[in-house]
Design a protein around this motif. Sequence first.
Motif, PDB file in Angstrom:
ATOM      1  N   ALA A 158       0.952  -1.166   0.178  1.00 40.70           N
ATOM      2  CA  ALA A 158      -0.021   0.029  -0.089  1.00 40.70           C
ATOM      3  C   ALA A 158       1.076   1.372   0.051  1.00 40.70           C
ATOM      4  N   ASP A 159       0.700   2.285  -0.733  1.00 37.41           N
ATOM      5  CA  ASP A 159       1.181   3.458  -0.886  1.00 37.41           C
ATOM      6  C   ASP A 159       0.539   4.388   0.204  1.00 37.41           C
ATOM      7  N   LEU A 160       1.526   4.639   1.290  1.00 38.14           N
ATOM      8  CA  LEU A 160       0.816   5.511   2.311  1.00 38.14           C
ATOM      9  C   LEU A 160       1.453   6.722   2.405  1.00 38.14           C
ATOM     10  N   GLN A 161       2.284   7.377   1.413  1.00 37.78           N
ATOM     11  CA  GLN A 161       3.036   8.728   1.399  1.00 37.78           C
ATOM     12  C   GLN A 161       2.134   9.817   1.600  1.00 37.78           C
ATOM     13  N   LYS A 162       0.781   9.702   1.198  1.00 36.88           N
ATOM     14  CA  LYS A 162       0.178  10.888   1.682  1.00 36.88           C
ATOM     15  C   LYS A 162      -1.024  10.641   2.741  1.00 36.88           C
ATOM     16  N   ILE A 163      -0.481   9.722   3.572  1.00 37.22           N
ATOM     17  CA  ILE A 163      -1.602   9.160   4.543  1.00 37.22           C
ATOM     18  C   ILE A 163      -0.857   9.267   5.957  1.00 37.22           C
ATOM     19  N   ASP A 164      -1.084   9.929   6.695  1.00 35.97           N
ATOM     20  CA  ASP A 164      -0.272  10.137   8.215  1.00 35.97           C
ATOM     21  C   ASP A 164      -0.371   9.341   9.303  1.00 35.97           C
ATOM     22  N   ARG A 165      -1.118   8.356   9.125  1.00 32.91           N
ATOM     23  CA  ARG A 165      -1.550   7.170  10.012  1.00 32.91           C
ATOM     24  C   ARG A 165      -1.202   5.802   9.719  1.00 32.91           C
ATOM     25  N   ASN A 166      -0.349   5.124  10.630  1.00 30.21           N
ATOM     26  CA  ASN A 166      -0.155   3.652  10.206  1.00 30.21           C
ATOM     27  C   ASN A 166      -1.399   2.906  10.101  1.00 30.21           C
ATOM     28  N   ILE A 167      -1.663   1.736   9.377  1.00 30.69           N
ATOM     29  CA  ILE A 167      -2.632   0.799   9.173  1.00 30.69           C
ATOM     30  C   ILE A 167      -2.293  -0.542   9.602  1.00 30.69           C
ATOM     31  N   GLU A 168      -3.075  -1.168  10.321  1.00 32.57           N
ATOM     32  CA  GLU A 168      -2.713  -2.346  10.703  1.00 32.57           C
ATOM     33  C   GLU A 168      -3.990  -3.534  10.054  1.00 32.57           C
ATOM     34  N   CYS A 169      -3.153  -4.464   9.586  1.00 34.79           N
ATOM     35  CA  CYS A 169      -3.975  -5.691   8.807  1.00 34.79           C
ATOM     36  C   CYS A 169      -3.827  -6.706   9.548  1.00 34.79           C
ATOM     37  N   LYS A 170      -5.104  -7.235  10.266  1.00 33.04           N
ATOM     38  CA  LYS A 170      -4.894  -8.222  11.371  1.00 33.04           C
ATOM     39  C   LYS A 170      -5.699  -9.460  10.407  1.00 33.04           C
ATOM     40  N   ILE A 171      -5.097 -10.732  10.773  1.00 31.18           N
ATOM     41  CA  ILE A 171      -5.672 -11.700  10.281  1.00 31.18           C
ATOM     42  C   ILE A 171      -6.365 -12.837  11.073  1.00 31.18           C
ATOM     43  N   TYR A 172      -7.376 -13.155  11.050  1.00 34.86           N
ATOM     44  CA  TYR A 172      -8.144 -14.069  12.036  1.00 34.86           C
ATOM     45  C   TYR A 172      -8.617 -15.452  11.327  1.00 34.86           C
ATOM     46  N   ASN A 173      -8.644 -16.387  11.851  1.00 29.48           N
ATOM     47  CA  ASN A 173      -9.366 -17.654  11.954  1.00 29.48           C
ATOM     48  C   ASN A 173     -10.913 -17.349  11.911  1.00 29.48           C
ATOM     49  N   ALA A 174     -11.504 -17.377  10.971  1.00 28.14           N
ATOM     50  CA  ALA A 174     -13.078 -16.840  10.695  1.00 28.14           C
ATOM     51  C   ALA A 174     -13.783 -18.093  11.388  1.00 28.14           C
ATOM     52  N   ASP A 175     -13.337 -19.082  11.612  1.00 27.21           N
ATOM     53  CA  ASP A 175     -14.128 -20.329  12.121  1.00 27.21           C
ATOM     54  C   ASP A 175     -14.423 -20.059  13.657  1.00 27.21           C
ATOM     55  N   ILE A 176     -13.427 -19.454  14.407  1.00 26.58           N
ATOM     56  CA  ILE A 176     -13.528 -19.366  15.639  1.00 26.58           C
ATOM     57  C   ILE A 176     -13.080 -17.885  16.170  1.00 26.58           C
TER      58      ILE A 176
ATOM     59  N   ILE B 211     -10.690 -17.558   6.543  1.00 28.45           N
ATOM     60  CA  ILE B 211      -9.791 -16.533   7.352  1.00 28.45           C
ATOM     61  C   ILE B 211     -10.395 -15.284   6.653  1.00 28.45           C
ATOM     62  N   ARG B 212     -10.310 -14.260   7.955  1.00 28.59           N
ATOM     63  CA  ARG B 212     -10.697 -12.937   7.618  1.00 28.59           C
ATOM     64  C   ARG B 212      -9.757 -11.841   7.745  1.00 28.59           C
ATOM     65  N   ILE B 213      -9.544 -11.189   7.070  1.00 35.92           N
ATOM     66  CA  ILE B 213      -8.372 -10.174   7.051  1.00 35.92           C
ATOM     67  C   ILE B 213      -9.098  -8.841   7.268  1.00 35.92           C
ATOM     68  N   GLU B 214      -8.615  -8.017   8.163  1.00 35.39           N
ATOM     69  CA  GLU B 214      -9.381  -6.495   8.360  1.00 35.39           C
ATOM     70  C   GLU B 214      -8.176  -5.800   8.691  1.00 35.39           C
ATOM     71  N   CYS B 215      -8.210  -4.577   7.820  1.00 37.22           N
ATOM     72  CA  CYS B 215      -7.358  -3.560   7.716  1.00 37.22           C
ATOM     73  C   CYS B 215      -8.002  -2.058   8.125  1.00 37.22           C
ATOM     74  N   ASP B 216      -7.393  -1.610   9.191  1.00 36.77           N
ATOM     75  CA  ASP B 216      -7.898  -0.452   9.723  1.00 36.77           C
ATOM     76  C   ASP B 216      -6.786   0.341  10.218  1.00 36.77           C
ATOM     77  N   TYR B 217      -7.118   1.721  10.705  1.00 39.14           N
ATOM     78  CA  TYR B 217      -5.944   2.486  11.166  1.00 39.14           C
ATOM     79  C   TYR B 217      -5.606   1.930  12.583  1.00 39.14           C
ATOM     80  N   GLN B 218      -4.239   2.235  12.640  1.00 35.38           N
ATOM     81  CA  GLN B 218      -3.872   1.802  14.048  1.00 35.38           C
ATOM     82  C   GLN B 218      -4.214   2.803  15.170  1.00 35.38           C
ATOM     83  N   GLN B 219      -4.726   2.233  16.282  1.00 35.28           N
ATOM     84  CA  GLN B 219      -5.206   2.812  17.271  1.00 35.28           C
ATOM     85  C   GLN B 219      -4.030   3.436  18.100  1.00 35.28           C
ATOM     86  N   ASN B 220      -4.274   4.905  18.474  1.00 33.25           N
ATOM     87  CA  ASN B 220      -3.223   5.573  19.200  1.00 33.25           C
ATOM     88  C   ASN B 220      -3.078   4.759  20.798  1.00 33.25           C
ATOM     89  N   THR B 221      -2.062   4.581  21.327  1.00 30.07           N
ATOM     90  CA  THR B 221      -2.167   4.030  22.801  1.00 30.07           C
ATOM     91  C   THR B 221      -1.142   4.995  23.656  1.00 30.07           C
TER      92      THR B 221
END
Length: 284
Positions: free
Chosen positions: A226-244, A274-284
């Motif tokens: 992904a080209d995020l050169q114009k985006i100022d927030r990290n993105i996390e793509c999390k991968i899940y076993n969708a069955d459980i 499998i489910r892949i969810e990509c969203d902006y990283q939450q500030n911690t």
Amino acid sequence: MEKSKLTTREELKTYYKTGKYPTQTQFAELIDSLRHKDDAFSHRDIVNIANRLEALDSRDIQYYIYDVGDQKFPIVISSQDAEDLVIELMDTTNSTGKLKIFGKTPFSIKTKEFPAEGLGTNEYYRFISYIDSVSVNRMFGNNLPTIPEGLELGTYKGVDFFCNIRKIEVDRQINIVNTNIKFVNKTEAAIQYRIEADYWANGYTAKDIITDHYDIGDSLYFYFTADLQKIDRNIECKIYNADIDQFLMTATLLAGQDNKEVGGNGEAKQTRNIRIECDYQQNT
């Protein structure tokens, strides 16, 4: 006519105007201006041709085809400014083959249907292509279906293209297993992913897919771009076993960068949904 002097096309045409009768000398000039199929190229001819090829907008494709007998494996190379080019890849006898293709990048490269004869017990053909360092990997033959017509190998932008086909022998029959992949992108960024497994890999996509990988080493590995050169927030793509609904791994795409081949920090082993969810990283 002096041998070193070439009569122009326009002058040759004047010898054959309606009502004119070319002389023996003029007819000889026409013959001498053509190249006969039995004529050998001189060293000067070869150098001139090589220099002209270098001046053209051309790219090299390389391939290594080993232990396949007289089988021929066709691929189709397409560009916007030229007709489709069909190239038949064949055994290169323990060396690397090289061909030039012409036209403007990018090129779209696909397969035509591959033959799958000439295999012994537990033998398969293995096909791998690398386009600008992204691989497509398949096995075919025996109980596995052949490479179909229209398998997309990717978009060649002129960096590199290499493919390899060879015969391999394994200790048992290999079978296809399927995993359903659901891709959810909650951002405005254009994110793509691809998957690798033993003897299997697909190109980048942003669609839901169903894999057709193999039961030998049934583990999936994920990569993102992904080209995020114009985006100022990290993105996390999390991968899940969708069955459980079990979290398996994550890949982090960094803000302000052109992210390429970012791998997830784990594997999905013997997982069918499998489910892949990509969203902006939450500030911690």
